[in-house]
Design an enzyme around this catalytic site. Structure first.
Site, mmCIF file in Angstrom:
data_model
loop_
_atom_site.group_PDB
_atom_site.id
_atom_site.type_symbol
_atom_site.label_atom_id
_atom_site.label_comp_id
_atom_site.label_asym_id
_atom_site.label_seq_id
_atom_site.Cartn_x
_atom_site.Cartn_y
_atom_site.Cartn_z
ATOM 1 N N LEU A 34 0.815 -1.213 0.000
ATOM 2 C CA LEU A 34 0.000 0.000 0.000
ATOM 3 C C LEU A 34 0.849 1.264 0.000
ATOM 4 O O LEU A 34 0.442 2.303 -0.516
ATOM 5 C CB LEU A 34 -0.932 0.013 1.215
ATOM 6 C CG LEU A 34 -2.024 -1.059 1.247
ATOM 7 C CD1 LEU A 34 -2.768 -1.012 2.577
ATOM 8 C CD2 LEU A 34 -2.998 -0.881 0.084
ATOM 9 N N GLY A 35 2.026 1.190 0.591
ATOM 10 C CA GLY A 35 2.894 2.354 0.657
ATOM 11 C C GLY A 35 4.072 2.104 1.579
ATOM 12 O O GLY A 35 4.144 1.077 2.262
ATOM 13 N N ALA A 38 9.667 6.295 5.975
ATOM 14 C CA ALA A 38 10.965 6.218 6.646
ATOM 15 C C ALA A 38 11.025 5.079 7.663
ATOM 16 O O ALA A 38 12.094 4.518 7.925
ATOM 17 C CB ALA A 38 11.269 7.542 7.337
ATOM 18 N N VAL A 42 3.738 -0.612 4.449
ATOM 19 C CA VAL A 42 2.397 -1.081 4.797
ATOM 20 C C VAL A 42 1.872 -1.944 3.654
ATOM 21 O O VAL A 42 1.955 -1.564 2.480
ATOM 22 C CB VAL A 42 1.436 0.093 5.043
ATOM 23 C CG1 VAL A 42 0.040 -0.430 5.413
ATOM 24 C CG2 VAL A 42 1.967 0.998 6.153
ATOM 25 N N LYS A 55 1.797 -3.277 8.905
ATOM 26 C CA LYS A 55 2.989 -2.448 8.791
ATOM 27 C C LYS A 55 4.167 -3.188 9.410
ATOM 28 O O LYS A 55 4.103 -3.616 10.566
ATOM 29 C CB LYS A 55 2.807 -1.097 9.482
ATOM 30 C CG LYS A 55 3.997 -0.163 9.257
ATOM 31 C CD LYS A 55 3.683 1.280 9.594
ATOM 32 C CE LYS A 55 4.837 2.200 9.212
ATOM 33 N NZ LYS A 55 4.531 3.633 9.464
ATOM 34 N N ASP A 147 3.168 14.210 10.050
ATOM 35 C CA ASP A 147 3.279 13.982 8.606
ATOM 36 C C ASP A 147 1.895 13.967 7.955
ATOM 37 O O ASP A 147 1.488 12.980 7.330
ATOM 38 C CB ASP A 147 4.019 12.668 8.346
ATOM 39 C CG ASP A 147 4.576 12.590 6.924
ATOM 40 O OD1 ASP A 147 4.655 13.637 6.261
ATOM 41 O OD2 ASP A 147 4.932 11.486 6.493
#
Length: 313
Positions: A34-35, A38, A42, A55, A147
């Site tokens: 999914l992404g 740092a 995930v 994650k 973030d």
């Protein structure tokens, strides 16, 4: 001496791979990535026929920190501050290293940018009002999201809400922001420090809104704050929203609750104006119908008179 742990490489999971928890023995089948950031990556997985988000990272301390944040969120009754925590465990990889992971609720939906392509700016106001309530509760808990960016937000359905899906940048207030993205970063635009305070999140939220209008972003130029002001004036048509963005960029409004109240006042004002317009339209229609029957009545009487005169006189 360099230990084996200090040289631990990053972990990459493949589609179809099975992740088995070392302690809880639960199985997760990887569907896709999914992404990544740092801290780690995930993945969308399936556990007992249910989709979940997993994650995983080589940094066990960072994973523990994020788990504590999610647990803190769940302690706030009545609010869904981010995804629900499902499981925490370690994974013994084929390379011999152990990686920490946690599993959370998978929130399906679409990106804010995709959602706004099919909806008007009024929907943006509605989403922001609900989201600001969550942000206010987060700040009350002593955290800053850090973030805050388009990639960490999703528009879920039933009900339609703007939700955050990654808490990797969440930082205790007063500390230095531990994870950020330049375009959304207050310090990058020379509009403040990189210290974790509510104003940092609100500046980032302004940049999220601006990014909706500028999907590809833009450079900061020689005068970053002036660049932002010009871009806001060029793109945002709703005057109250334009003024709000200016206040957020200039940091003259730094509480999520105040931003929410500002938008609520706008929403109520626009609803009142809309009701007045609808009432006026209804009134005009009624008057038009009345005039039509009135004229029709006159014409009918006139027509009868004409027939009478023609036939009998």
């Amino acid at each position: 001496m360099i230990t084996k742990t200090s040289k631990k490489p990053d972990i990459f999971l493949k589609k179809g791979q099975l992740v088995k928890g070392k302690w809880h023995r639960k199985h997760y089948h990887v569907i896709k990535k999914l992404g990544s950031g740092a801290i780690g990556a995930v993945y969308l997985c399936v556990h007992e026929k249910k989709k979940v988000a997993l994650k995983i990272s080589k940094q066990s301390t960072s994973i523990s920190s994020e788990v504590n944040v999610l647990k803190s969120f769940q302690a706030v009754q009545g609010y869904h501050l981010g995804p629900s925590l499902i499981d925490v465990d370690d994974y013994q990889a084929h390379n011999g290293f152990t990686y920490s992971f946690y599993v959370m609720e998978y929130i399906s939906g679409e990106s804010l940018h995709d959602f706004m392509r099919n909806n008007n700016e009024e929907w943006l106001i509605t989403l922001l009002i609900k989201f600001l309530n969550d942000l206010h509760v987060l700040h009350q808990q002593g955290y800053v999201f850090g973030d805050l960016k388009l990639e960490n937000l999703i528009v879920s359905q039933k009900p339609t809400r703007l939700r955050w899906v990654d808490v990797g940048g969440t930082t205790l207030q007063g500390r230095a922001i531990k994870e950020y993205t330049e375009f959304y970063d207050r310090a990058y635009w020379q509009c403040g420090s990189r210290k974790a305070d509510p104003g940092y999140d609100l500046f980032a939220l302004a940049m999220v809104i601006i990014r909706v209008y500028y999907p590809n972003g833009f450079s900061k130029g020689n005068s970053p704050k002036k660049t932002l002001q010009q871009k806001i004036n060029q793109a945002v048509q709703i005057e109250p929203l334009r003024k709000l963005l200016m206040m957020l960029v200039n940091q003259t409004i730094v509480r999520a609750e105040d931003v929410k109240q500002y938008l609520l006042q706008y929403f109520i004002h626009e609803k009142t104006r809309s009701d007045r317009r609808e009432n006026q339209v209804t009134k005009n229609r009624q008057e038009a119908v009345y005039s039509y029957f009135e004229i029709g009545g006159i014409l009918t009487i006139g027509a009868l008179g004409y027939v009478y005169v023609t036939l009998f006189m």
